[in-house]
Motif scaffolding. Sequence first.
Motif, PDB file in Angstrom:
ATOM      1  N   ALA A  70       0.836  -1.206   0.000  1.00  0.00           N
ATOM      2  CA  ALA A  70       0.000   0.000   0.000  1.00  0.00           C
ATOM      3  C   ALA A  70       0.865   1.249   0.000  1.00  0.00           C
ATOM      4  O   ALA A  70       0.542   2.243  -0.675  1.00  0.00           O
ATOM      5  CB  ALA A  70      -0.929  -0.011   1.210  1.00  0.00           C
ATOM      6  N   LEU A  71       1.968   1.204   0.726  1.00  0.00           N
ATOM      7  CA  LEU A  71       2.887   2.344   0.753  1.00  0.00           C
ATOM      8  C   LEU A  71       3.490   2.585  -0.622  1.00  0.00           C
ATOM      9  O   LEU A  71       3.586   3.737  -1.081  1.00  0.00           O
ATOM     10  CB  LEU A  71       3.994   2.095   1.778  1.00  0.00           C
ATOM     11  CG  LEU A  71       5.117   3.148   1.835  1.00  0.00           C
ATOM     12  CD1 LEU A  71       4.561   4.521   2.193  1.00  0.00           C
ATOM     13  CD2 LEU A  71       6.196   2.728   2.831  1.00  0.00           C
ATOM     14  N   ALA A  72       3.885   1.518  -1.309  1.00  0.00           N
ATOM     15  CA  ALA A  72       4.485   1.658  -2.639  1.00  0.00           C
ATOM     16  C   ALA A  72       3.507   2.316  -3.611  1.00  0.00           C
ATOM     17  O   ALA A  72       3.885   3.223  -4.380  1.00  0.00           O
ATOM     18  CB  ALA A  72       4.925   0.291  -3.158  1.00  0.00           C
ATOM     19  N   HIS A  73       2.261   1.875  -3.578  1.00  0.00           N
ATOM     20  CA  HIS A  73       1.249   2.466  -4.472  1.00  0.00           C
ATOM     21  C   HIS A  73       0.991   3.935  -4.114  1.00  0.00           C
ATOM     22  O   HIS A  73       0.862   4.787  -5.010  1.00  0.00           O
ATOM     23  CB  HIS A  73      -0.058   1.667  -4.392  1.00  0.00           C
ATOM     24  CG  HIS A  73       0.014   0.313  -5.012  1.00  0.00           C
ATOM     25  ND1 HIS A  73       0.365   0.102  -6.336  1.00  0.00           N
ATOM     26  CD2 HIS A  73      -0.224  -0.917  -4.496  1.00  0.00           C
ATOM     27  CE1 HIS A  73       0.340  -1.190  -6.605  1.00  0.00           C
ATOM     28  NE2 HIS A  73      -0.009  -1.839  -5.502  1.00  0.00           N
ATOM     29  N   LYS A  74       0.937   4.214  -2.839  1.00  0.00           N
ATOM     30  CA  LYS A  74       0.652   5.587  -2.407  1.00  0.00           C
ATOM     31  C   LYS A  74       1.803   6.514  -2.790  1.00  0.00           C
ATOM     32  O   LYS A  74       1.582   7.669  -3.188  1.00  0.00           O
ATOM     33  CB  LYS A  74       0.407   5.603  -0.896  1.00  0.00           C
ATOM     34  CG  LYS A  74      -0.210   6.886  -0.365  1.00  0.00           C
ATOM     35  CD  LYS A  74      -0.565   6.743   1.104  1.00  0.00           C
ATOM     36  CE  LYS A  74      -1.239   8.007   1.634  1.00  0.00           C
ATOM     37  NZ  LYS A  74      -2.592   8.204   1.072  1.00  0.00           N
ATOM     38  N   LEU A  75       3.042   6.026  -2.669  1.00  0.00           N
ATOM     39  CA  LEU A  75       4.199   6.825  -3.065  1.00  0.00           C
ATOM     40  C   LEU A  75       4.174   7.122  -4.564  1.00  0.00           C
ATOM     41  O   LEU A  75       4.495   8.243  -4.991  1.00  0.00           O
ATOM     42  CB  LEU A  75       5.487   6.096  -2.701  1.00  0.00           C
ATOM     43  CG  LEU A  75       5.880   6.109  -1.228  1.00  0.00           C
ATOM     44  CD1 LEU A  75       7.000   5.109  -0.964  1.00  0.00           C
ATOM     45  CD2 LEU A  75       6.308   7.506  -0.779  1.00  0.00           C
ATOM     46  N   GLU A 133      13.763   1.476   1.931  1.00  0.00           N
ATOM     47  CA  GLU A 133      14.131   1.396   0.512  1.00  0.00           C
ATOM     48  C   GLU A 133      13.128   2.128  -0.363  1.00  0.00           C
ATOM     49  O   GLU A 133      13.510   2.776  -1.355  1.00  0.00           O
ATOM     50  CB  GLU A 133      14.229  -0.074   0.086  1.00  0.00           C
ATOM     51  CG  GLU A 133      15.437  -0.800   0.662  1.00  0.00           C
ATOM     52  CD  GLU A 133      15.405  -2.298   0.411  1.00  0.00           C
ATOM     53  OE1 GLU A 133      16.437  -2.957   0.624  1.00  0.00           O
ATOM     54  OE2 GLU A 133      14.335  -2.827   0.023  1.00  0.00           O
ATOM     55  N   LEU A 134      11.850   2.064  -0.005  1.00  0.00           N
ATOM     56  CA  LEU A 134      10.823   2.729  -0.799  1.00  0.00           C
ATOM     57  C   LEU A 134      10.891   4.252  -0.692  1.00  0.00           C
ATOM     58  O   LEU A 134      10.701   4.964  -1.686  1.00  0.00           O
ATOM     59  CB  LEU A 134       9.429   2.252  -0.358  1.00  0.00           C
ATOM     60  CG  LEU A 134       9.001   0.858  -0.808  1.00  0.00           C
ATOM     61  CD1 LEU A 134       7.703   0.444  -0.125  1.00  0.00           C
ATOM     62  CD2 LEU A 134       8.826   0.814  -2.327  1.00  0.00           C
ATOM     63  N   VAL A 135      11.171   4.765   0.510  1.00  0.00           N
ATOM     64  CA  VAL A 135      11.105   6.219   0.695  1.00  0.00           C
ATOM     65  C   VAL A 135      12.436   6.916   0.423  1.00  0.00           C
ATOM     66  O   VAL A 135      12.463   8.128   0.205  1.00  0.00           O
ATOM     67  CB  VAL A 135      10.596   6.585   2.111  1.00  0.00           C
ATOM     68  CG1 VAL A 135       9.258   5.918   2.383  1.00  0.00           C
ATOM     69  CG2 VAL A 135      11.614   6.220   3.185  1.00  0.00           C
ATOM     70  N   ALA A 136      13.534   6.153   0.429  1.00  0.00           N
ATOM     71  CA  ALA A 136      14.863   6.768   0.272  1.00  0.00           C
ATOM     72  C   ALA A 136      15.005   7.616  -0.990  1.00  0.00           C
ATOM     73  O   ALA A 136      15.590   8.709  -0.942  1.00  0.00           O
ATOM     74  CB  ALA A 136      15.944   5.691   0.313  1.00  0.00           C
ATOM     75  N   PRO A 137      14.503   7.163  -2.161  1.00  0.00           N
ATOM     76  CA  PRO A 137      14.675   7.980  -3.375  1.00  0.00           C
ATOM     77  C   PRO A 137      14.041   9.363  -3.289  1.00  0.00           C
ATOM     78  O   PRO A 137      14.399  10.261  -4.060  1.00  0.00           O
ATOM     79  CB  PRO A 137      13.993   7.134  -4.462  1.00  0.00           C
ATOM     80  CG  PRO A 137      14.019   5.736  -3.941  1.00  0.00           C
ATOM     81  CD  PRO A 137      13.853   5.877  -2.471  1.00  0.00           C
ATOM     82  N   PHE A 138      13.112   9.537  -2.350  1.00  0.00           N
ATOM     83  CA  PHE A 138      12.401  10.812  -2.241  1.00  0.00           C
ATOM     84  C   PHE A 138      12.911  11.665  -1.080  1.00  0.00           C
ATOM     85  O   PHE A 138      12.387  12.759  -0.835  1.00  0.00           O
ATOM     86  CB  PHE A 138      10.900  10.550  -2.067  1.00  0.00           C
ATOM     87  CG  PHE A 138      10.329   9.633  -3.110  1.00  0.00           C
ATOM     88  CD1 PHE A 138      10.228  10.024  -4.439  1.00  0.00           C
ATOM     89  CD2 PHE A 138       9.912   8.354  -2.766  1.00  0.00           C
ATOM     90  CE1 PHE A 138       9.714   9.175  -5.397  1.00  0.00           C
ATOM     91  CE2 PHE A 138       9.390   7.500  -3.722  1.00  0.00           C
ATOM     92  CZ  PHE A 138       9.290   7.902  -5.042  1.00  0.00           C
ATOM     93  N   GLY A 139      13.922  11.180  -0.361  1.00  0.00           N
ATOM     94  CA  GLY A 139      14.462  11.945   0.758  1.00  0.00           C
ATOM     95  C   GLY A 139      13.518  12.068   1.936  1.00  0.00           C
ATOM     96  O   GLY A 139      13.637  12.996   2.742  1.00  0.00           O
TER      97      GLY A 139
END
Length: 378
Positions: free
Chosen positions: A110-115, A145-151
Amino acid sequence: MKSYGRQTISAEDERAIIECLRSDFLTQGPKVKELESNVAAFCGADYAVAVNSATSALHIACLALGLKSGDTVWTSANTFVASANCARMCGADVDFVDIDPDTGNMCVEALAHKLADAKASSTLPKVIIPVHFSGQSCDMKRIAELVAPFGIKIIEDASHALGGQYQGKPVGYCEYSDISVFSFHPVKMITTAEGGMALTQNKQLADTMRLYSSHGIRKVENDPSMPPWYYEQHLLGFNYRMSDLNAALGVSQLKNLSAWVTKRNELARYYDACFAGTDVQPLVQKVDGVSSYHLYVIKVDPSKRLTVFIKLRELGVGVQVHYIPVYQQPYYQALGFKPLPNTQSYYSQCISLPLYPTLSIEEQDSVVHLVRQALEQS
């Protein structure tokens, strides 16, 4: 009534409090520093800041990360309101990520889709607060790992999880987060009566949180150009400090933490075995780690949950529901939130059963019997 949770206070705890009462320090003194040092060492963190509640710890954690009006925080709605309120207290917006209904924790998918959706609409959050529900860590490696690219910064709301482990390291180590927050409320792993703590590996964050927790004031020491009483206020802070009296209890309690977590896991396994093959569905332990088992949660038929809850309370079993989704609270309803499917489904089924280190097997057997009886009669 068998409560869903309760504190364990020993004669040694009582002596620690009395010794503190007879000392020179009741408010800020050596016991606060000792508790910070001991918890940091237990978790492998470099820095710890003790405060008067986990709510305060969440607030100063958000402030230290620079959260302000115009920013957004994402968290789980399956939590106590403080996990979201800390963002609102900074003037920031809040949104919710759906949960894995088997664990009650933030759902990575769900987090991946929301991001992905937020990236497309330029509405990414500044901070994400995964909640380690019931004592089991969220899958922090995948979340990081999911949120790192967005800082995006990460605060672990580990209020339920002191003494737990994730991938062989203590919860609170902050390998995949900027800050971790613990609660020392009486029903948690250890208690300071009321209290909380923020842990980090980052000195600057620790220094900033400490400033916010004590009026924004810093004492100026070892400066011969200044008088010995001199201090400076550097920002608008709060009186979130923990007292030495509270910390003295925490220092004593911490000695039992590992044994209590082991006992909680033993009790949870016994419940699991008793409910195997029945319609009762305990939460699932999924990640590579050890839950601290703050809560033992079962899921039952939604059409029977209310009746079962009432019957168990009438029979002396102090069950509870964790939690009413935050977005259902009137304050958040006024902000226009809509239900999340997994969170709503979980909420319609969940009941927390008694679980604490002094719970006996005989008491557990009684709880199991009464749960089965209540379900059969519903």
